[in-house]
Design an enzyme around this catalytic site. Structure first.
Site, PDB file in Angstrom:
ATOM      1  N   ASP A   1       7.905   0.534 -23.650  1.00 11.86           N
ATOM      2  CA  ASP A   1       7.480   0.839 -22.292  1.00 11.86           C
ATOM      3  C   ASP A   1       6.490   2.006 -22.367  1.00 11.86           C
ATOM      4  OD1 ASP A   1       7.695   0.833 -19.353  1.00 11.86           O
ATOM      5  OD2 ASP A   1       8.668   2.769 -19.656  1.00 11.86           O
TER       6      ASP A   1
ATOM      7  N   ASP B   1       5.163   4.298 -19.256  1.00 10.33           N
ATOM      8  CA  ASP B   1       5.431   5.473 -18.416  1.00 10.33           C
ATOM      9  C   ASP B   1       6.824   6.032 -18.671  1.00 10.33           C
ATOM     10  OD1 ASP B   1       3.017   5.593 -16.582  1.00 10.33           O
ATOM     11  OD2 ASP B   1       3.656   3.517 -16.295  1.00 10.33           O
TER      12      ASP B   1
ATOM     13  N   LYS C   1       9.124  -9.059 -19.167  1.00  8.37           N
ATOM     14  CA  LYS C   1       9.195  -8.325 -20.437  1.00  8.37           C
ATOM     15  C   LYS C   1       9.912  -9.119 -21.525  1.00  8.37           C
ATOM     16  CE  LYS C   1       8.553  -3.648 -18.646  1.00  8.37           C
ATOM     17  NZ  LYS C   1       8.886  -2.217 -18.811  1.00  8.37           N
TER      18      LYS C   1
ATOM     19  N   SER D   1      14.164   2.634 -18.304  1.00  6.77           N
ATOM     20  CA  SER D   1      14.694   2.259 -16.988  1.00  6.77           C
ATOM     21  C   SER D   1      15.255   0.849 -16.993  1.00  6.77           C
ATOM     22  CB  SER D   1      13.600   2.391 -15.918  1.00  6.77           C
ATOM     23  OG  SER D   1      12.598   1.412 -16.110  1.00  6.77           O
TER      24      SER D   1
ATOM     25  N   ASN E   1      14.260  -1.880 -15.701  1.00  6.63           N
ATOM     26  CA  ASN E   1      13.385  -3.025 -15.939  1.00  6.63           C
ATOM     27  C   ASN E   1      13.039  -3.212 -17.416  1.00  6.63           C
ATOM     28  OD1 ASN E   1      11.117  -1.395 -16.623  1.00  6.63           O
ATOM     29  ND2 ASN E   1      10.311  -1.441 -14.563  1.00  6.63           N
TER      30      ASN E   1
END
Length: 283
Positions: free
Chosen positions: A27, A29, A211, A235, A237
């Site tokens: 990921d 961010d 993803k 997170s 997701n």
């Protein structure tokens, strides 16, 4: 559909290994990139960049970002934070777009682009139907206003109320999406990444992307076993990506929601967590 981007003059691509033996999915961010950018965080990210540059050929590493952000947002942040390298691939907009990066620039991956041409044709109408149905059943969703032109993700906020009610409402959102043959991402927002407090992202997208599907596609494309791949996130997701590989890890600064749902959590944060894990397995 996504278009090609010329080579960036200020950020080059990572060197490409002659033979790919391992894929690393991260990921972006608040996983790879710490938005606060403290001196310690910058040093950790630079150490990770040095490792990826040095160890890529030695271990046959293919490295990519898998992010909910748009490509333009990712590139803007990369420039603002002074990143040295772009990865070998960027799967952006929750994995609905896939770009490969080389000295020639940033190109849409042809196979994934063909796949997207045949999916998601009725996304806007189905998402609007879900929104209206949920509203009539007492699930208040607030449209997000930052959708990029041509995006195959339609996003809303669900503002948390109380745990019991939230569980019922989120389950209803999932059932509604499933009935309409929509993919859906539900994850607690992360204020550190600029999200509002006390709310969930509700992202409707075509069913055959996301993803987890990016992990499956990239591993198949490069003939790498998913059991030999790494994934890092912060997170909710990211969890479908973490569970799809042999070595999935939450960074130590992850959200409480993600920590409660996934057991493998680093004692380190951001890029430092990624570097520690990779060095421990691939010195």
């Amino acid at each position: 559909m996504p278009h090609s981007v010329p080579p960036l003059t200020d950020i080059g691509p990572l060197p490409t290994a002659s033979t790919v033996r391992t894929v690393v999915f991260s990921d972006f961010d608040e996983t790879y990139l710490a938005h606060s950018g403290t001196p310690e965080q910058v040093r950790s990210r630079q150490a990770l960049e040095n490792y990826l540059e040095d160890a890529g050929e030695r271990h046959g590493l293919l490295f990519g970002w898998v992010t909910g952000s748009s490509l333009s947002s990712v590139l803007g942040k990369a420039r603002r934070h002074g990143l040295r390298f772009l990865p070998h691939f960027i799967a952006c907009s929750l994995g609905t777009e896939l770009h490969v990066i080389s000295e020639a620039g940033i190109q849409p991956e042809p196979g994934w682009q063909r796949r997207m041409l045949t999916t998601g044709e009725h996304l806007e109408g189905l998402a609007e139907e879900a929104f209206r149905e949920l509203r009539t059943r007492g699930v208040p969703l607030v449209p997000q206003s930052c959708r990029a032109p041509g995006s195959r993700v339609i996003s809303y906020y669900y503002f948390a109320q109380d745990p019991e009610r939230d569980a019922r409402q989120l389950a209803l959102i999932r059932r509604t999406a499933d009935r309409l043959s929509l993919g859906v991402n539900l994850s607690r927002c992360n204020p550190a990444a600029g999200d509002p407090d006390d709310c969930y992202d509700v992202d409707f997208l075509p069913r055959d992307c996301g993803k987890r599907h990016i992990v499956e596609y990239i591993c198949r494309l490069y003939a790498v076993s998913e059991a030999d791949a790494f994934a890092f996130g912060d997170s909710g997701n990211d969890l479908e990506m973490l569970t799809a590989v042999g070595r999935g890890l939450l960074v130590g600064n992850c959200t409480e929601e993600a920590r409660a749902r996934y057991p493998q959590v680093s004692a380190r944060s951001h890029a430092d967590a990624i570097l520690s894990e990779l060095r421990g397995v691939l010195p």
